[in-house]
Enzyme design. Structure first.
Site, PDB file in Angstrom:
ATOM      1  N   TRP A 206      34.687  45.360  27.540  1.00  0.00           N
ATOM      2  CA  TRP A 206      33.384  44.915  26.992  1.00  0.00           C
ATOM      3  C   TRP A 206      32.633  46.034  27.399  1.00  0.00           C
ATOM      4  O   TRP A 206      33.078  47.012  27.832  1.00  0.00           O
ATOM      5  CB  TRP A 206      33.057  43.537  27.689  1.00  0.00           C
ATOM      6  CG  TRP A 206      32.344  42.630  26.473  1.00  0.00           C
ATOM      7  CD1 TRP A 206      30.913  42.609  26.402  1.00  0.00           C
ATOM      8  CD2 TRP A 206      32.732  41.585  25.578  1.00  0.00           C
ATOM      9  NE1 TRP A 206      30.728  41.788  25.569  1.00  0.00           N
ATOM     10  CE2 TRP A 206      31.810  41.214  24.826  1.00  0.00           C
ATOM     11  CE3 TRP A 206      34.052  41.428  25.307  1.00  0.00           C
ATOM     12  CZ2 TRP A 206      32.095  40.403  23.851  1.00  0.00           C
ATOM     13  CZ3 TRP A 206      34.519  40.450  24.216  1.00  0.00           C
ATOM     14  CH2 TRP A 206      33.373  40.026  23.586  1.00  0.00           C
ATOM     15  N   ASP A 207      31.266  45.810  26.893  1.00  0.00           N
ATOM     16  CA  ASP A 207      30.405  46.952  26.925  1.00  0.00           C
ATOM     17  C   ASP A 207      29.919  46.918  28.292  1.00  0.00           C
ATOM     18  O   ASP A 207      29.101  47.976  28.868  1.00  0.00           O
ATOM     19  CB  ASP A 207      29.309  47.011  25.961  1.00  0.00           C
ATOM     20  CG  ASP A 207      28.502  45.603  25.979  1.00  0.00           C
ATOM     21  OD1 ASP A 207      28.747  44.753  26.621  1.00  0.00           O
ATOM     22  OD2 ASP A 207      27.474  45.474  25.070  1.00  0.00           O
ATOM     23  N   TRP A 208      30.265  45.961  29.193  1.00  0.00           N
ATOM     24  CA  TRP A 208      30.063  46.449  30.561  1.00  0.00           C
ATOM     25  C   TRP A 208      31.118  46.284  31.543  1.00  0.00           C
ATOM     26  O   TRP A 208      31.103  46.017  32.813  1.00  0.00           O
ATOM     27  CB  TRP A 208      28.994  45.243  30.906  1.00  0.00           C
ATOM     28  CG  TRP A 208      29.008  43.572  30.492  1.00  0.00           C
ATOM     29  CD1 TRP A 208      28.094  43.249  29.405  1.00  0.00           C
ATOM     30  CD2 TRP A 208      30.483  42.918  30.718  1.00  0.00           C
ATOM     31  NE1 TRP A 208      29.043  42.107  28.937  1.00  0.00           N
ATOM     32  CE2 TRP A 208      30.305  41.883  29.684  1.00  0.00           C
ATOM     33  CE3 TRP A 208      31.407  42.958  31.525  1.00  0.00           C
ATOM     34  CZ2 TRP A 208      31.113  40.748  29.704  1.00  0.00           C
ATOM     35  CZ3 TRP A 208      32.272  41.681  31.423  1.00  0.00           C
ATOM     36  CH2 TRP A 208      32.081  40.592  30.787  1.00  0.00           C
ATOM     37  N   ASN A 470      29.700  32.337  21.223  1.00  0.00           N
ATOM     38  CA  ASN A 470      28.568  33.426  21.446  1.00  0.00           C
ATOM     39  C   ASN A 470      28.748  34.419  20.368  1.00  0.00           C
ATOM     40  O   ASN A 470      29.847  35.342  20.046  1.00  0.00           O
ATOM     41  CB  ASN A 470      29.161  34.744  22.727  1.00  0.00           C
ATOM     42  CG  ASN A 470      27.981  35.588  22.935  1.00  0.00           C
ATOM     43  OD1 ASN A 470      26.810  35.371  23.195  1.00  0.00           O
ATOM     44  ND2 ASN A 470      28.621  36.704  22.470  1.00  0.00           N
ATOM     45  N   GLU A 471      27.594  34.638  19.484  1.00  0.00           N
ATOM     46  CA  GLU A 471      27.245  35.414  18.434  1.00  0.00           C
ATOM     47  C   GLU A 471      28.018  35.543  17.210  1.00  0.00           C
ATOM     48  O   GLU A 471      28.104  36.518  16.430  1.00  0.00           O
ATOM     49  CB  GLU A 471      27.099  36.789  19.067  1.00  0.00           C
ATOM     50  CG  GLU A 471      26.038  36.908  20.108  1.00  0.00           C
ATOM     51  CD  GLU A 471      25.872  38.302  20.785  1.00  0.00           C
ATOM     52  OE1 GLU A 471      26.644  39.177  20.460  1.00  0.00           O
ATOM     53  OE2 GLU A 471      24.702  38.512  21.455  1.00  0.00           O
ATOM     54  N   GLU A 568      19.151  35.578  25.333  1.00  0.00           N
ATOM     55  CA  GLU A 568      19.746  36.929  25.676  1.00  0.00           C
ATOM     56  C   GLU A 568      18.602  38.061  25.610  1.00  0.00           C
ATOM     57  O   GLU A 568      17.935  37.993  24.478  1.00  0.00           O
ATOM     58  CB  GLU A 568      21.023  37.155  25.112  1.00  0.00           C
ATOM     59  CG  GLU A 568      22.359  36.809  25.476  1.00  0.00           C
ATOM     60  CD  GLU A 568      23.449  37.532  25.101  1.00  0.00           C
ATOM     61  OE1 GLU A 568      23.376  38.610  24.902  1.00  0.00           O
ATOM     62  OE2 GLU A 568      24.546  36.795  25.044  1.00  0.00           O
TER      63      GLU A 568
END
Length: 892
Positions: A206-208, A470-471, A568
């Protein structure tokens, strides 16, 4: 409460909190023999070149690390170096004899079942050489019938297929049309086709977070043998009966029945003087029964409230089942009484609808953050780690966490702790940032997953809402995946089939006590009107909004959406040097290093942080490269804290406003609370539990009473935002950057501040304020302010407003901060002295875990005292030796 208004809860309570909940649920009975198979198993790879012992519950990576086959997977570039582990197939094997008591029941029983609470993920399971079943979903429990296969000594084998290979094969077999995205962005260094496997979506990167597509048996394994029946689960649901004006507890009992049975069920809540008996009649097979216990109206039922709004009483429910023939079952669980409503109704002078939560009939502003998995390897998430994070959230006045849909449904202890701490849970189902296949086998697996998870979690008062994904509504609406217009409706139909016709239908059937949203962000009721995928799911007039902007000036509050609910938002920072040092070498300690690039999984993230900081601060320029690296970390944390503070204060003061039809904001959940590894991210708490500057600031901006200052059209305005009804007085002081003496002071009359609202306390043109306060200009002075009640019983944290960027501050000098440390009972007292005002004073004790009672503050007096509470045994000498102090002026 301490001086920042925080609850006086210290982490010495961790063992007490945990002890409360390990006994929350007990279940036992005669006639059911249970044998735990947790413990040491044998583990080998596909070609047998690796063979070792490994723990269950556990995963392959931790087993390999424990035996020294690999080093810390989080060290430097090991996420890439150890890709081979996830690309291989692995086998867990255990040999287990039947004890005398279990043998007597099991070998002669009509039924024997192997229960796997969680397998990660794709497996074929055999007992004594006979395949008994397969798994393909890490989020559900599997039961396998093994009657007739048991021996005195048994061999149980779990063959695990590479999740990466499985996902790829499933994608290749899906030939009718593509189901994007194919792969994560290159910067994430991840694996492809995660949407084709029911596994933590972030495990492929993921981006983190890193790509560690784990394999293992991640939850308990046991053998259950019985002749008559076994109790699979019991689900209590307290409800308020509006017709009877009283409380009830509905209890659903789920059985696996071998022989038709009758009996008596006794439900009791001794604390509330309530009990009732019911007849039970069960037919063979999967059987369930539901009973309603009416709570005595002669007693007072204390309600469960979110943190900051009341207490969180948890009351014991007892369940006793007596079966004809002598078998008995006993179970108990802590329950709580509260109601929850998601209110979406018209607002005067505004198009659209409201979006807020009403708990026990009272509107509640949700203050909190978003939760991601606390570790890539779930067997490493200890009770202490969970408790430390959740108590830290409560210490920052948070009353909600959103369990984000790209991770996992958390372990039972997480929700039990939230019950006790008063932290509401917004629970996503585990779908995120992707489209998904809708083949029958996939849908059927999801249906079972959702059913099991709702039944497991719905008795927790902390869980206040379900959200389907989510999204994913936004992904279709904004065409993230470049789907041709003529194909769009096909994907909308798939979306509706999965989330509305299946997940929503199951949730509403299983749980009538809390609301369900199909997605987040969403326009909610408006999205439903538009066929479940709104034209603009980010419309601030409806539902919740996710908002990120890294290139605009985060100090400009006008750039933020005046939304109904912000679920968010956030900005990145780097974790502290002591956190990074554990997984790096000196060559990595530079923002231009390969390591710094490798750990940054958000495209252009490192540049964006420094460019955002450059708008208002002078960047570090120390000639010592290591010190410059530490200073760069510091400035990213200052930038992040200031950005999130500005945005959160905007949302809190927008609670009562309607401006151009927008406003009535009733929730602020920044992204994100915690980290999964040591890397730059949006978190306020680093991997390992250390608070970033943002978390210390969250203590202030989520305080029950805050003062917010803004400049608008040349006017300086001050607002009191309060969760409480209180009479307050406002105090304002202007300081020059080179003096501890206020240049002028202002004080308001006593003003009534309404709880749950926003009160304007002061308005004055900035030019007049500066003219009236001699020797002050925008560049030479800062405005400091707070509000307080009678006798300072209630006081907001001290806040400030910069009239110019700190990089333009005139007279700001190096403060030459010195300190002494002394023991103060269970804490350490840090006495600070400085020669001139200091901005963003940051105290760091390297790797000593603990928390300061204030940090990242403006030091506007010559001396100041801070207390440090350590979370492990330490000494005065260690604290003194490791204490580092930095202020903004020290980095250039």
């Amino acid at each position: 409460m301490d001086r920042l208004g925080r609850p006086c809860v210290h982490l010495t309570v961790l063992s007490v909190v945990y002890a409360l909940f390990v006994v929350e649920v007990t279940c036992g009975g005669l006639g059911v023999a249970e044998l735990s198979l947790n413990g040491v198993w044998a583990l080998r790879n596909s070609n047998g070149s690796l063979s070792l012992s490994a723990g269950v519950p556990g995963c392959v990576h931790t087993g390999l690390q424990l035996h020294g086959v690999i080093e810390d997977p989080y060290y430097r570039f090991n996420d890439l170096a150890y890709r081979w582990i996830s690309l291989d197939n692995w086998t867990y094997t255990v040999s287990f004899p039947l004890s005398d008591s279990v043998r007597y029941v099991s070998l002669g029983s009509k039924r024997a079942v192997l229960v796997f609470e969680g397998v990660d993920t794709v497996s074929t399971i055999s007992l004594n050489g006979v395949i008994i079943g397969k798994t393909d979903n890490m989020f559900r429990r599997y039961d396998f019938e093994v009657a007739g296969l048991l021996k005195d000594v048994n061999i149980l084998e779990v063959w695990l297929m590479s999740a990466v290979t499985y996902a790829s094969e499933k994608r290749q077999a899906h030939t009718a049309y593509s189901v994007p995205p194919e792969c994560p962005p290159v910067v994430q260094k991840g694996e492809c086709h995660i949407n084709f496997i029911r596994k933590a979506q972030c495990s492929f990167s993921w981006d983190w977070g890193p790509s560690f597509p784990t394999l293992g048996i991640w939850k308990d394994v046991r053998l259950e043998s019985f002749d008559t029946l076994r109790l699979l689960s019991f689900v209590p649901s307290p409800k308020y009966d509006t017709v009877l004006s009283g409380w009830t507890v509905e209890v659903e009992l789920f059985f696996d029945v071998a022989v038709a049975s009758k009996g008596i069920v006794l439900l009791s809540v001794p604390q509330l003087q309530s009990a009732a008996k019911f007849q039970l009649s069960l037919m063979p097979g999967q059987s369930n029964a539901s009973f309603v216990l009416h709570i005595s109206q002669n007693v007072t039922v204390d309600l469960w409230w979110p943190f900051g709004h009341g207490q969180q009483p948890l009351i014991k429910l007892l369940i006793d089942i007596s079966i004809e023939g002598g078998e008995t079952f006993h179970a108990e669980r802590l329950i709580a009484f509260r109601t929850v409503e998601l209110v979406q109704e018209p607002i005067l002078e505004s198009p659209g609808r409201s979006f807020y939560f009403r708990i026990n009939g009272q509107p509640i502003f949700l203050k909190g953050s978003n939760w991601i998995p606390a570790h890539a390897f779930q067997d490493q998430v200890t009770a202490d780690r969970l408790t430390q994070l959740l108590v830290s959230a409560q210490m920052a006045h948070m009353n909600v966490l959103r369990v984000w849909g790209g991770g996992i449904y958390e372990q039972d202890l997480f929700y039990s702790l939230c019950d006790q701490l008063g932290i509401m849970v917004w629970q996503d189902f585990m779908f995120a940032c992707a489209l998904y296949p809708i083949e029958q086998d996939f849908i059927q697996s999801v249906r079972e997953e959702v059913t099991q998870q709702v039944r497991r979690l719905k008795s927790h008062p902390s869980v206040v809402i379900w959200s389907g994904n989510n999204e994913n509504e936004a992904a279709i609406a904004d065409n993230w995946f470049s789907i041709p217009h003529e194909q769009r409706q096909h994907y909308v139909n798939d979306y509706v089939h999965l989330y509305v016709e299946n997940i929503r239908q199951i949730v509403q059937q299983e749980d009538s006590t809390r609301p369900f949203l199909v997605s987040s962000p969403t326009n909610a009721v408006e999205s439903e009107k538009e066929g479940w995928v709104a034209h603009n799911p980010y419309d601030p007039h409806y539902g919740d909004v996710h908002f990120y902007s890294y290139v605009t000036d985060c100090w400009d509050w006008r750039k933020f959406p005046r939304t109904r609910f912000a679920s968010e938002y956030g900005f990145q920072s780097w974790p502290s040097f002591s956190t990074l040092r554990k997984v790096t070498v000196p060559a990595d300690w530079d923002f231009g290093s390969n390591f710094s690039s490798h750990r940054q999984h958000h495209n252009l993230g490192n540049i964006q942080m420094l460019l955002q900081a450059l708008l208002h601060y002078i960047l570090p320029n120390n000639t010592d490269p290591v010190q410059r690296y530490r200073d760069n970390i510091y400035i990213t944390q200052v930038m992040q804290a200031q950005c999130v503070k500005t945005q959160t204060e905007f949302y809190r003061r927008s609670r009562s406003d309607i401006v151009e039809g927008k406003g009535h904001t009733m929730g602020a959940l920044y992204w994100q609370l915690n980290d999964i590894w040591q890397a730059p991210s949006w978190s306020s708490i680093e991997f390992g539990g250390k608070w970033k500057m943002l978390h210390y600031w969250a203590v202030r901006f989520f305080s029950p009473l805050i003062t917010v200052g803004v400049e608008d059209n040349g006017d300086f305005l001050l607002y009191a935002v309060s969760d409480l009804n209180v009479d307050c007085i406002l105090k304002v002081k202007l300081y020059r950057w080179n003096s501890f003496t206020p240049q002028c002071s202002l004080e308001s009359d006593w003003t009534k501040v309404k709880g749950g609202g926003v009160t304007q306390m002061f308005q004055c043109p900035v030019s007049k304020l500066l003219t009236d306060c001699r020797k002050c200009t925008r560049h030479t002075c800062v405005v400091i302010f707070d509000v307080s009640g009678q006798g300072d019983v209630v006081r907001s944290p001290t806040n400030y407003l910069f009239l110019s960027s700190p990089q333009d501050a005139e007279g700001l000098q190096k403060p030459k901060i010195t300190f002494t440390v002394e023991e103060a009972g269970a804490r350490f007292k840090v006495n600070l002295r400085c020669s001139s005002p200091a901005l963003f004073v940051w105290l760091d004790v390297e790797d000593i875990p603990g928390v300061f009672d204030d940090n990242g503050f403006l030091m506007m007096s010559e001396s100041y005292t801070v207390f440090f509470t350590a979370w492990r045994v330490t000494t005065l000498k260690e604290v003194v030796d490791k204490l580092h102090i930095t202020s903004l002026r020290d980095i250039y």
